[in-house]
Design a protein around this motif. Sequence first.
Motif, PDB file in Angstrom:
ATOM      1  N   ILE A  68       0.893  -1.160   0.000  1.00  0.00           N
ATOM      2  CA  ILE A  68       0.000   0.000   0.000  1.00  0.00           C
ATOM      3  C   ILE A  68       0.927   1.204   0.000  1.00  0.00           C
ATOM      4  N   ARG A  69       0.817   2.035  -1.033  1.00  0.00           N
ATOM      5  CA  ARG A  69       1.729   3.177  -1.185  1.00  0.00           C
ATOM      6  C   ARG A  69       0.987   4.479  -0.913  1.00  0.00           C
ATOM      7  N   LYS A  70       1.541   5.237   0.051  1.00  0.00           N
ATOM      8  CA  LYS A  70       1.052   6.572   0.402  1.00  0.00           C
ATOM      9  C   LYS A  70       2.297   7.400   0.690  1.00  0.00           C
ATOM     10  N   TYR A  71       2.304   8.656   0.344  1.00  0.00           N
ATOM     11  CA  TYR A  71       3.487   9.530   0.479  1.00  0.00           C
ATOM     12  C   TYR A  71       4.628   9.059  -0.413  1.00  0.00           C
ATOM     13  N   GLY A  72       4.345   8.176  -1.387  1.00  0.00           N
ATOM     14  CA  GLY A  72       5.398   7.639  -2.238  1.00  0.00           C
ATOM     15  C   GLY A  72       6.179   6.514  -1.609  1.00  0.00           C
ATOM     16  N   VAL A  73       5.739   6.024  -0.439  1.00  0.00           N
ATOM     17  CA  VAL A  73       6.432   4.924   0.238  1.00  0.00           C
ATOM     18  C   VAL A  73       5.420   3.844   0.637  1.00  0.00           C
ATOM     19  N   CYS A  74       5.933   2.649   0.872  1.00  0.00           N
ATOM     20  CA  CYS A  74       5.082   1.555   1.326  1.00  0.00           C
ATOM     21  C   CYS A  74       4.742   1.777   2.801  1.00  0.00           C
ATOM     22  N   ILE A  75       3.449   1.847   3.109  1.00  0.00           N
ATOM     23  CA  ILE A  75       3.017   2.024   4.501  1.00  0.00           C
ATOM     24  C   ILE A  75       2.487   0.721   5.097  1.00  0.00           C
ATOM     25  N   GLY A  76       2.425  -0.333   4.275  1.00  0.00           N
ATOM     26  CA  GLY A  76       1.938  -1.620   4.747  1.00  0.00           C
ATOM     27  C   GLY A  76       1.626  -2.531   3.584  1.00  0.00           C
ATOM     28  N   LEU A  77       1.112  -3.713   3.897  1.00  0.00           N
ATOM     29  CA  LEU A  77       0.727  -4.684   2.883  1.00  0.00           C
ATOM     30  C   LEU A  77      -0.756  -4.970   2.993  1.00  0.00           C
ATOM     31  N   SER A  78      -1.395  -5.197   1.852  1.00  0.00           N
ATOM     32  CA  SER A  78      -2.810  -5.565   1.862  1.00  0.00           C
ATOM     33  C   SER A  78      -2.951  -6.973   2.445  1.00  0.00           C
ATOM     34  N   GLU A  80      -5.751  -8.684   1.894  1.00  0.00           N
ATOM     35  CA  GLU A  80      -6.717  -9.313   0.994  1.00  0.00           C
ATOM     36  C   GLU A  80      -6.737  -8.507  -0.300  1.00  0.00           C
ATOM     37  N   ALA A  81      -7.409  -9.022  -1.309  1.00  0.00           N
ATOM     38  CA  ALA A  81      -7.596  -8.254  -2.541  1.00  0.00           C
ATOM     39  C   ALA A  81      -8.496  -7.054  -2.218  1.00  0.00           C
ATOM     40  N   ILE A  82      -8.139  -5.892  -2.758  1.00  0.00           N
ATOM     41  CA  ILE A  82      -8.905  -4.665  -2.517  1.00  0.00           C
ATOM     42  C   ILE A  82      -9.279  -4.088  -3.877  1.00  0.00           C
ATOM     43  N   GLU A  83     -10.572  -3.968  -4.136  1.00  0.00           N
ATOM     44  CA  GLU A  83     -11.048  -3.383  -5.389  1.00  0.00           C
ATOM     45  C   GLU A  83     -10.817  -1.877  -5.400  1.00  0.00           C
ATOM     46  N   ALA A  84     -10.654  -1.328  -6.583  1.00  0.00           N
ATOM     47  CA  ALA A  84     -10.600   0.128  -6.726  1.00  0.00           C
ATOM     48  C   ALA A  84     -11.870   0.712  -6.114  1.00  0.00           C
ATOM     49  N   GLY A  85     -11.724   1.784  -5.350  1.00  0.00           N
ATOM     50  CA  GLY A  85     -12.873   2.442  -4.738  1.00  0.00           C
ATOM     51  C   GLY A  85     -13.260   1.925  -3.363  1.00  0.00           C
ATOM     52  N   ARG A  86     -12.546   0.924  -2.858  1.00  0.00           N
ATOM     53  CA  ARG A  86     -12.847   0.392  -1.519  1.00  0.00           C
ATOM     54  C   ARG A  86     -12.024   1.106  -0.460  1.00  0.00           C
ATOM     55  N   HIS A  87     -12.555   1.112   0.736  1.00  0.00           N
ATOM     56  CA  HIS A  87     -11.920   1.703   1.911  1.00  0.00           C
ATOM     57  C   HIS A  87     -10.652   0.909   2.230  1.00  0.00           C
ATOM     58  N   VAL A  88      -9.544   1.594   2.450  1.00  0.00           N
ATOM     59  CA  VAL A  88      -8.281   0.956   2.831  1.00  0.00           C
ATOM     60  C   VAL A  88      -7.972   1.419   4.247  1.00  0.00           C
ATOM     61  N   HIS A  89      -8.044   0.479   5.185  1.00  0.00           N
ATOM     62  CA  HIS A  89      -7.885   0.819   6.601  1.00  0.00           C
ATOM     63  C   HIS A  89      -7.450  -0.446   7.341  1.00  0.00           C
ATOM     64  N   VAL A  90      -7.583  -0.464   8.644  1.00  0.00           N
ATOM     65  CA  VAL A  90      -7.089  -1.576   9.467  1.00  0.00           C
ATOM     66  C   VAL A  90      -7.711  -2.927   9.107  1.00  0.00           C
ATOM     67  N   GLN A  91      -8.874  -2.950   8.467  1.00  0.00           N
ATOM     68  CA  GLN A  91      -9.520  -4.218   8.119  1.00  0.00           C
ATOM     69  C   GLN A  91      -8.855  -4.917   6.936  1.00  0.00           C
ATOM     70  N   ASN A  92      -8.038  -4.193   6.153  1.00  0.00           N
ATOM     71  CA  ASN A  92      -7.447  -4.825   4.978  1.00  0.00           C
ATOM     72  C   ASN A  92      -6.003  -4.391   4.697  1.00  0.00           C
ATOM     73  N   ILE A  93      -5.336  -3.853   5.717  1.00  0.00           N
ATOM     74  CA  ILE A  93      -3.931  -3.475   5.578  1.00  0.00           C
ATOM     75  C   ILE A  93      -3.194  -3.838   6.869  1.00  0.00           C
ATOM     76  N   GLU A  94      -1.990  -4.329   6.709  1.00  0.00           N
ATOM     77  CA  GLU A  94      -1.142  -4.656   7.847  1.00  0.00           C
ATOM     78  C   GLU A  94       0.072  -3.741   7.796  1.00  0.00           C
ATOM     79  N   SER A  95       0.305  -3.008   8.854  1.00  0.00           N
ATOM     80  CA  SER A  95       1.441  -2.098   8.914  1.00  0.00           C
ATOM     81  C   SER A  95       2.741  -2.883   8.975  1.00  0.00           C
ATOM     82  N   MET A  96       3.765  -2.340   8.372  1.00  0.00           N
ATOM     83  CA  MET A  96       5.082  -2.955   8.411  1.00  0.00           C
ATOM     84  C   MET A  96       6.001  -2.216   9.379  1.00  0.00           C
TER      85      MET A  96
END
Length: 103
Positions: A68-78, A80-96
């Motif tokens: 998951i890229r924000k600020y031009g850097v990886c902030i975590g890994l998905s 599960e599969a995430i469709e375009a337009g879906r909420h990206v938050h603690v339910q589908n991203i794991e912080s590194m």
Amino acid sequence: MDTNSGEFVMTRQFLILDKTDNVGVALADLPAGSILSGSGLAESVRLKQDIPAGHKFALSAIGPAQPIRKYGVCIGLSTEAIEAGRHVHVQNIESMRGRGDRS
């Protein structure tokens, strides 16, 4: 800012912080079904869920265990599969960050 009334008028609904990001950030509560375009998007995105202000949403499809890229850097890994337009938050991203078991 509207110089006549002194009131702030928001003209953008979302922000993309870096051209390599695969998530955008909502600048206001955005309802499901909204179609977002412009502001750095290559293609328009239809929101699949309500996105609260300050939260992330997928700009394009993101596969499982993908960065998951924000600020031009990886902030975590998905997680599960995430469709375009879906909420990206603690339910589908794991912080590194702060993890000793992964590099």
